[in-house]
Design a protein around this motif. Structure first.
Motif, mmCIF file in Angstrom:
data_model
loop_
_atom_site.group_PDB
_atom_site.id
_atom_site.type_symbol
_atom_site.label_atom_id
_atom_site.label_comp_id
_atom_site.label_asym_id
_atom_site.label_seq_id
_atom_site.Cartn_x
_atom_site.Cartn_y
_atom_site.Cartn_z
ATOM 1 N N GLY A 1 7.895 21.882 77.731
ATOM 2 C CA GLY A 1 7.281 22.574 76.630
ATOM 3 C C GLY A 1 5.977 23.561 77.104
ATOM 4 O O GLY A 1 6.034 23.843 78.496
ATOM 5 N N PRO A 2 5.050 24.070 76.371
ATOM 6 C CA PRO A 2 4.013 25.117 76.624
ATOM 7 C C PRO A 2 2.973 24.066 77.644
ATOM 8 O O PRO A 2 3.063 23.004 77.631
ATOM 9 N N ARG A 3 2.754 25.011 78.738
ATOM 10 C CA ARG A 3 1.552 24.212 79.885
ATOM 11 C C ARG A 3 0.351 23.896 79.563
ATOM 12 O O ARG A 3 -0.395 23.919 80.296
ATOM 13 N N ILE A 4 0.064 23.990 78.122
ATOM 14 C CA ILE A 4 -1.035 23.630 77.418
ATOM 15 C C ILE A 4 -1.321 22.170 77.722
ATOM 16 O O ILE A 4 -2.552 21.698 77.532
ATOM 17 N N ALA B 1 14.346 22.005 76.015
ATOM 18 C CA ALA B 1 13.089 22.882 75.660
ATOM 19 C C ALA B 1 12.690 22.202 74.287
ATOM 20 O O ALA B 1 13.465 21.606 73.688
ATOM 21 N N VAL B 2 11.350 21.837 74.193
ATOM 22 C CA VAL B 2 10.889 20.992 72.951
ATOM 23 C C VAL B 2 11.035 21.938 71.799
ATOM 24 O O VAL B 2 11.518 21.016 70.690
ATOM 25 N N THR B 3 11.231 22.885 71.799
ATOM 26 C CA THR B 3 11.733 23.718 70.518
ATOM 27 C C THR B 3 13.051 23.488 69.930
ATOM 28 O O THR B 3 13.441 23.349 69.010
ATOM 29 N N ILE C 1 20.281 17.590 75.386
ATOM 30 C CA ILE C 1 20.031 18.272 76.970
ATOM 31 C C ILE C 1 20.469 19.713 76.806
ATOM 32 O O ILE C 1 21.576 20.019 76.076
ATOM 33 N N THR C 2 19.820 20.475 77.671
ATOM 34 C CA THR C 2 20.413 21.911 77.455
ATOM 35 C C THR C 2 21.351 21.952 78.759
ATOM 36 O O THR C 2 22.682 22.494 78.658
ATOM 37 N N GLN D 1 15.066 31.035 80.877
ATOM 38 C CA GLN D 1 14.336 31.949 80.389
ATOM 39 C C GLN D 1 13.241 31.361 79.526
ATOM 40 O O GLN D 1 12.199 31.716 79.232
ATOM 41 N N TYR D 2 13.532 29.934 78.952
ATOM 42 C CA TYR D 2 12.430 29.136 78.461
ATOM 43 C C TYR D 2 11.186 29.147 79.167
ATOM 44 O O TYR D 2 10.017 29.362 78.846
#
Length: 329
Positions: free
Chosen positions: A183-186, A214-216, A238-239, A321-322
């Motif tokens: 997910g986002p690195r925040i 990906a969390v999305t 899983i991707t 890409q994500y």
């Protein structure tokens, strides 16, 4: 009304954003005001601050039954994302209480309140163990209680048993078993910490392999499953299966950071987790590396996403890409 537990975690926060973007009325539980800020930061990251204000926040704890009474008022659907994630053996009792007993509480409320359907976020850690003639882990792979499992894996497996118990008592349910979620690195934990370490020049790698997603995609698939007629099923999310070194290199390239170059051998890792155990015992510090985690760094588990792709015709985001997308945020 939709209730989301764990709305201040990575999956729960992303799910809240996805639900509101799709016009749903949502309620989320939180333990303290500070934790809500993490979810708000995610909405701000995608410039969706106005949508954040649409969340109905209720202070509650999944192991505190009285606090859940108000949270379940007029709720039709539940996404159960709340869980305690820890690989420190000292947290065994708390992990099992939160993940198993907490899930039992959620299931009981769903039954009493006539909730129409629940979606539970489990983990690939709760999937089965390969036999000698098997090469890929699926939803049908049998759990072997005689094999070693982390306390977290055992707690997730136990939580799934509570979901199936609810199903037998008339509660429609689906379970998702995500791989390692990016997910986002925040975020100050999980993949967020991994991004930050690599950005600072994290030098180590191993050649183990596992499934990533990906969390999305996790949020999107959960939403689709709840909207469908699918019930009494579990799905591996899983991707693709990726070697750890390749994943670390992909993150390093996206961040324009140095790739990890120091291979950590299995022998060295076995020494390190024992040192970590000794340090923790003597100085009462939190474990950073246990035996189960050390073993996982070299395991080459391969997971199949065939069931979810055939059920929903799912097209997963490309992981590389994500990684580039979230690295630029």
């Amino acid at each position: 009304m939709i209730l989301v537990t764990g709305g201040t975690g990575l999956v729960g926060a992303q799910l809240l954003l996805h639900l509101i973007e799709n016009g749903e009325n949502v309620r989320a539980i939180y333990r303290n005001l500070e934790s809500i800020q993490k979810t708000k930061n995610l909405f701000s990251l995608y410039q969706k601050e106005a949508l954040f204000e649409k969340i109905d926040w209720i202070q509650a704890n999944i192991i505190d039954i009285p606090s859940l009474e108000m949270a379940f008022e007029n709720v039709d659907y539940v996404y159960h994302c709340a869980a305690l994630i820890s690989f420190d053996p000292k947290d065994e009792d708390e992990i099992r209480k939160t993940n198993i007993e907490g899930t039992a509480n959620i299931v009981n409320f769903c039954i009493v309140k006539n909730v129409k359907k629940i979606c539970f976020v489990s983990s690939i850690a709760a999937l089965g163990d390969l036999k000698e003639n098997e090469s890929t882990i699926t939803e049908e792979t049998e759990w072997n209680p005689e094999k070693p499992h982390s306390d977290y894996a055992i707690s997730k497996y136990g939580a799934e048993m509570e979901i199936w118990r609810g199903q037998q008592e008339g509660l429609n349910s689906v379970i998702v078993n995500p791989g390692v979620i990016l997910g986002p690195r925040i975020w100050e934990q999980g993949s967020g910490m991994l991004f930050k370490k690599i950005e600072k020049g994290f030098p180590f790698y191993t050649n183990g392999m596992t499934g990533f997603v990906a969390v999305t995609d996790v949020a999107k698939i959960m939403f689709q499953l709840m909207k469908s007629d699918v019930t009494s099923e579990r799905f591996t999310l899983i991707t693709q299966n990726i070697v750890f070194r390749d994943l670390l290199n992909s993150i390093a390239d996206a961040l324009k950071a140095k790739r990890p170059t120091f291979y950590v051998s299995r022998l060295l890792t076995s020494f390190l987790w024992r040192i970590d155990w000794f340090t923790s015992a003597v100085f009462a510090t939190k474990r950073k590396l246990d035996r189960a985690t050390a073993t996982a760094l070299y395991s080459k588990n391969r997971y199949s996403n065939e069931k979810i792709t055939s059920t929903l015709k799912t097209e997963f985001l490309d992981i590389n890409q994500y990684i580039k997308e979230v690295s630029s945020l």
